[in-house]
Design a protein around this motif. Structure first.
Motif, PDB file in Angstrom:
ATOM      1  N   LEU A  23       0.815  -1.215   0.000  1.00  0.00           N
ATOM      2  CA  LEU A  23       0.000   0.000   0.000  1.00  0.00           C
ATOM      3  C   LEU A  23       0.846   1.261   0.000  1.00  0.00           C
ATOM      4  O   LEU A  23       0.484   2.259  -0.625  1.00  0.00           O
ATOM      5  CB  LEU A  23      -0.939   0.013   1.207  1.00  0.00           C
ATOM      6  CG  LEU A  23      -1.919  -1.162   1.325  1.00  0.00           C
ATOM      7  CD1 LEU A  23      -2.769  -1.000   2.574  1.00  0.00           C
ATOM      8  CD2 LEU A  23      -2.798  -1.264   0.082  1.00  0.00           C
ATOM      9  N   THR A  24       1.957   1.248   0.726  1.00  0.00           N
ATOM     10  CA  THR A  24       2.857   2.392   0.745  1.00  0.00           C
ATOM     11  C   THR A  24       4.213   1.952   1.265  1.00  0.00           C
ATOM     12  O   THR A  24       4.335   0.896   1.905  1.00  0.00           O
ATOM     13  CB  THR A  24       2.294   3.542   1.606  1.00  0.00           C
ATOM     14  OG1 THR A  24       3.062   4.724   1.384  1.00  0.00           O
ATOM     15  CG2 THR A  24       2.329   3.206   3.086  1.00  0.00           C
ATOM     16  N   VAL A  25       5.239   2.748   0.983  1.00  0.00           N
ATOM     17  CA  VAL A  25       6.603   2.454   1.405  1.00  0.00           C
ATOM     18  C   VAL A  25       7.143   3.688   2.125  1.00  0.00           C
ATOM     19  O   VAL A  25       7.059   4.800   1.602  1.00  0.00           O
ATOM     20  CB  VAL A  25       7.514   2.102   0.203  1.00  0.00           C
ATOM     21  CG1 VAL A  25       8.919   1.777   0.680  1.00  0.00           C
ATOM     22  CG2 VAL A  25       6.926   0.946  -0.600  1.00  0.00           C
ATOM     23  N   ASP A  26       7.709   3.484   3.307  1.00  0.00           N
ATOM     24  CA  ASP A  26       8.219   4.610   4.084  1.00  0.00           C
ATOM     25  C   ASP A  26       9.479   4.189   4.826  1.00  0.00           C
ATOM     26  O   ASP A  26       9.416   3.433   5.785  1.00  0.00           O
ATOM     27  CB  ASP A  26       7.159   5.093   5.079  1.00  0.00           C
ATOM     28  CG  ASP A  26       7.615   6.307   5.885  1.00  0.00           C
ATOM     29  OD1 ASP A  26       8.570   6.986   5.443  1.00  0.00           O
ATOM     30  OD2 ASP A  26       7.031   6.566   6.950  1.00  0.00           O
ATOM     31  N   ARG A  27      10.635   4.669   4.352  1.00  0.00           N
ATOM     32  CA  ARG A  27      11.930   4.448   5.005  1.00  0.00           C
ATOM     33  C   ARG A  27      12.189   2.970   5.322  1.00  0.00           C
ATOM     34  O   ARG A  27      12.549   2.609   6.438  1.00  0.00           O
ATOM     35  CB  ARG A  27      12.022   5.296   6.276  1.00  0.00           C
ATOM     36  CG  ARG A  27      12.145   6.778   6.008  1.00  0.00           C
ATOM     37  CD  ARG A  27      12.013   7.593   7.265  1.00  0.00           C
ATOM     38  NE  ARG A  27      10.668   7.575   7.798  1.00  0.00           N
ATOM     39  CZ  ARG A  27      10.243   8.312   8.821  1.00  0.00           C
ATOM     40  NH1 ARG A  27      11.080   9.121   9.440  1.00  0.00           N
ATOM     41  NH2 ARG A  27       8.994   8.235   9.226  1.00  0.00           N
ATOM     42  N   GLY A  28      11.998   2.127   4.324  1.00  0.00           N
ATOM     43  CA  GLY A  28      12.309   0.718   4.482  1.00  0.00           C
ATOM     44  C   GLY A  28      11.193  -0.122   5.077  1.00  0.00           C
ATOM     45  O   GLY A  28      11.290  -1.347   5.113  1.00  0.00           O
ATOM     46  N   ARG A  29      10.157   0.492   5.537  1.00  0.00           N
ATOM     47  CA  ARG A  29       8.999  -0.224   6.068  1.00  0.00           C
ATOM     48  C   ARG A  29       7.881  -0.177   5.032  1.00  0.00           C
ATOM     49  O   ARG A  29       7.574   0.871   4.483  1.00  0.00           O
ATOM     50  CB  ARG A  29       8.519   0.384   7.381  1.00  0.00           C
ATOM     51  CG  ARG A  29       9.508   0.212   8.533  1.00  0.00           C
ATOM     52  CD  ARG A  29       9.610  -1.249   8.948  1.00  0.00           C
ATOM     53  NE  ARG A  29      10.425  -1.425  10.130  1.00  0.00           N
ATOM     54  CZ  ARG A  29      11.718  -1.717  10.124  1.00  0.00           C
ATOM     55  NH1 ARG A  29      12.342  -1.819   8.951  1.00  0.00           N
ATOM     56  NH2 ARG A  29      12.376  -1.890  11.241  1.00  0.00           N
ATOM     57  N   VAL A  75       7.450  -1.936  -4.617  1.00  0.00           N
ATOM     58  CA  VAL A  75       6.854  -0.607  -4.723  1.00  0.00           C
ATOM     59  C   VAL A  75       5.354  -0.718  -4.508  1.00  0.00           C
ATOM     60  O   VAL A  75       4.784  -1.819  -4.461  1.00  0.00           O
ATOM     61  CB  VAL A  75       7.156   0.036  -6.088  1.00  0.00           C
ATOM     62  CG1 VAL A  75       8.648   0.175  -6.310  1.00  0.00           C
ATOM     63  CG2 VAL A  75       6.519  -0.769  -7.222  1.00  0.00           C
ATOM     64  N   VAL A  76       4.718   0.425  -4.390  1.00  0.00           N
ATOM     65  CA  VAL A  76       3.271   0.457  -4.211  1.00  0.00           C
ATOM     66  C   VAL A  76       2.590  -0.251  -5.388  1.00  0.00           C
ATOM     67  O   VAL A  76       2.929  -0.030  -6.547  1.00  0.00           O
ATOM     68  CB  VAL A  76       2.775   1.910  -4.104  1.00  0.00           C
ATOM     69  CG1 VAL A  76       1.244   1.948  -4.067  1.00  0.00           C
ATOM     70  CG2 VAL A  76       3.356   2.573  -2.866  1.00  0.00           C
ATOM     71  N   GLY A  77       1.640  -1.119  -5.053  1.00  0.00           N
ATOM     72  CA  GLY A  77       0.926  -1.884  -6.069  1.00  0.00           C
ATOM     73  C   GLY A  77       1.478  -3.270  -6.287  1.00  0.00           C
ATOM     74  O   GLY A  77       0.822  -4.106  -6.920  1.00  0.00           O
ATOM     75  N   ASP A  78       2.677  -3.534  -5.799  1.00  0.00           N
ATOM     76  CA  ASP A  78       3.270  -4.860  -5.975  1.00  0.00           C
ATOM     77  C   ASP A  78       2.467  -5.924  -5.233  1.00  0.00           C
ATOM     78  O   ASP A  78       1.981  -5.709  -4.121  1.00  0.00           O
ATOM     79  CB  ASP A  78       4.706  -4.884  -5.449  1.00  0.00           C
ATOM     80  CG  ASP A  78       5.739  -4.672  -6.540  1.00  0.00           C
ATOM     81  OD1 ASP A  78       5.509  -5.146  -7.666  1.00  0.00           O
ATOM     82  OD2 ASP A  78       6.778  -4.052  -6.267  1.00  0.00           O
ATOM     83  N   ARG A  79       2.354  -7.083  -5.862  1.00  0.00           N
ATOM     84  CA  ARG A  79       1.842  -8.281  -5.191  1.00  0.00           C
ATOM     85  C   ARG A  79       3.062  -9.020  -4.650  1.00  0.00           C
ATOM     86  O   ARG A  79       3.994  -9.317  -5.400  1.00  0.00           O
ATOM     87  CB  ARG A  79       1.067  -9.167  -6.169  1.00  0.00           C
ATOM     88  CG  ARG A  79      -0.160  -8.481  -6.760  1.00  0.00           C
ATOM     89  CD  ARG A  79      -1.259  -8.319  -5.750  1.00  0.00           C
ATOM     90  NE  ARG A  79      -2.405  -7.598  -6.276  1.00  0.00           N
ATOM     91  CZ  ARG A  79      -3.536  -7.400  -5.604  1.00  0.00           C
ATOM     92  NH1 ARG A  79      -3.658  -7.874  -4.372  1.00  0.00           N
ATOM     93  NH2 ARG A  79      -4.534  -6.721  -6.142  1.00  0.00           N
ATOM     94  N   SER A 125       4.503  10.652  -0.318  1.00  0.00           N
ATOM     95  CA  SER A 125       4.804   9.293  -0.767  1.00  0.00           C
ATOM     96  C   SER A 125       3.573   8.718  -1.451  1.00  0.00           C
ATOM     97  O   SER A 125       2.442   9.126  -1.172  1.00  0.00           O
ATOM     98  CB  SER A 125       5.206   8.406   0.422  1.00  0.00           C
ATOM     99  OG  SER A 125       4.157   8.360   1.375  1.00  0.00           O
ATOM    100  N   ALA A 126       3.800   7.778  -2.363  1.00  0.00           N
ATOM    101  CA  ALA A 126       2.679   7.140  -3.049  1.00  0.00           C
ATOM    102  C   ALA A 126       1.896   6.282  -2.053  1.00  0.00           C
ATOM    103  O   ALA A 126       2.469   5.651  -1.166  1.00  0.00           O
ATOM    104  CB  ALA A 126       3.198   6.279  -4.200  1.00  0.00           C
ATOM    105  N   LEU A 127       0.590   6.292  -2.208  1.00  0.00           N
ATOM    106  CA  LEU A 127      -0.272   5.542  -1.285  1.00  0.00           C
ATOM    107  C   LEU A 127      -1.449   4.970  -2.048  1.00  0.00           C
ATOM    108  O   LEU A 127      -2.147   5.690  -2.773  1.00  0.00           O
ATOM    109  CB  LEU A 127      -0.767   6.468  -0.168  1.00  0.00           C
ATOM    110  CG  LEU A 127      -1.799   5.885   0.796  1.00  0.00           C
ATOM    111  CD1 LEU A 127      -1.191   4.733   1.603  1.00  0.00           C
ATOM    112  CD2 LEU A 127      -2.330   6.967   1.735  1.00  0.00           C
TER     113      LEU A 127
END
Length: 337
Positions: free
Chosen positions: A41-47, A71-75, A247-249
């Motif tokens: 859903l989202t990526v933030d500083r390695g989390r 990245v966002v959207g990945d399965r 950030s992308a969400l």
């Protein structure tokens, strides 16, 4: 310095212990057959925040993935604590094959491409007709990135009560890009969101646009109230918006038919160093047959390109060829030129 001759016994050689442990290295990676599928859903500083069934799970990338980033959207395949409870952390051990990717580079001379979003169906390019002024070159570049990545572009024009959309729509008429024109009042009463929703339901749509065009305001009208993001205003002096999305969400689309919207940070440039003309032309199926006589690695915008003769013979609309070449030319000119 001690030297060893041909009669040296193996007991005379001191072996150094492996400081990282005595277990031998292996190139065999675990298969993680028990991994559960989730969506980033989202990526933030390695989390990475992931959706696993009906739970939101925090995860980090497993070491065996190396430099491959999700990245966002990945399965993804996830193992570990999948309860979603506070202070728990799972591991992403596998990134499934992507059906589409939206890429960009920081600038045209930057060789390092960045995957912004994976597995989206379409790219909604939001631009205001005034306050701030539209930037056709940025729109062109977003359309090229969509075609290159396997996404369908959608043009969303806002603030038509301040300026006419006719000139801009004429520019993209030959491309056949679907479009929606909205006013500021329609943003307030929800009519804009209702019309945009018809193009989104059941699909995953990425929203892009420079700050101040109403992108995040529109996204907020399309998702449940508890998922809404903060919005900004346009600076009266510079005519630019303030970046409120950092950030992308990915957010679930309201409504029974499902779907996702992915809000991205406001962009001021969209580098196209990575774009391959052979992928872009696939978005023009009426022109593809004419490329059979093109020289190898043809850019489709050079003297020997077979498309000129093919179109002159009446096999396709010349306006379509002109529009495709205009898009490809954006790779050679910096945004703003």
């Amino acid at each position: 310095m001690r030297r060893y001759g041909k009669h040296t016994d193996e007991d005379d050689i001191r072996s150094r212990p492996n400081r990282k442990g005595n277990r031998p290295r292996s190139n065999i990676r675990p298969k993680h057959e028990d991994a559960v599928e989730g969506m980033v859903l989202t990526v933030d500083r390695g989390r990475l925040t992931c959706l696993v069934e009906d739970r939101v799970v925090m995860a980090m990338k497993a070491r065996e993935l190396g430099r491959k980033a999700a990245v966002v959207g990945d399965r993804v395949g996830i193992v570990g604590d999948l309860s979603g409870e506070k202070d728990t952390l799972a591991r992403i051990v596998r990134i499934e094959e992507r059906k589409s990717v939206l890429r960009r580079t920081a600038d045209d001379d930057d060789p390092y491409e960045r995957v912004v979003v994976a597995n989206a169906d379409q790219l909604a390019i939001v631009t205001a007709l005034a306050d701030p002024e539209p930037r056709p070159r940025l729109i062109d570049r977003c359309i090229v990135a969509a075609y290159d990545g396997g996404l369908t572009p959608l043009l969303v024009l806002t603030k038509s009560d301040l300026a006419s959309p006719d000139e801009l729509l004429e520019k993209y008429g030959a491309l056949g890009v679907p479009h929606i024109v909205t006013t500021r009042d329609e943003f307030v009463d929800g009519a804009a969101a209702d019309r945009v929703y018809e193009h989104l339901r059941g699909r995953t749509t990425v929203f892009v646009g420079h700050s101040g065009v109403g992108k995040t305001t529109l996204v907020n009208a399309l998702v449940p109230k508890e998922r809404r993001r903060s919005t900004g205003v346009v600076n009266a002096v510079t005519g630019r918006g303030r970046h409120t999305t950092t950030s992308a969400l990915a957010l679930p689309l309201s409504g029974k038919e499902g779907g996702w919207v992915i809000d991205t940070p406001g962009v001021r440039s969209f580098g196209l160093h990575h774009v391959d003309p052979s992928r872009v032309i696939l978005a023009f199926p009426d022109l593809v047959p004419g490329t059979e006589g093109c020289p190898r690695a043809c850019s489709h915008d050079e003297p020997d390109c077979a498309l000129d003769e093919w179109v002159a013979e009446g096999h396709a609309d010349p306006a379509r060829l002109y529009s495709m070449r205009r898009l490809l030319a954006t790779r050679e000119r910096r945004e703003g030129d």
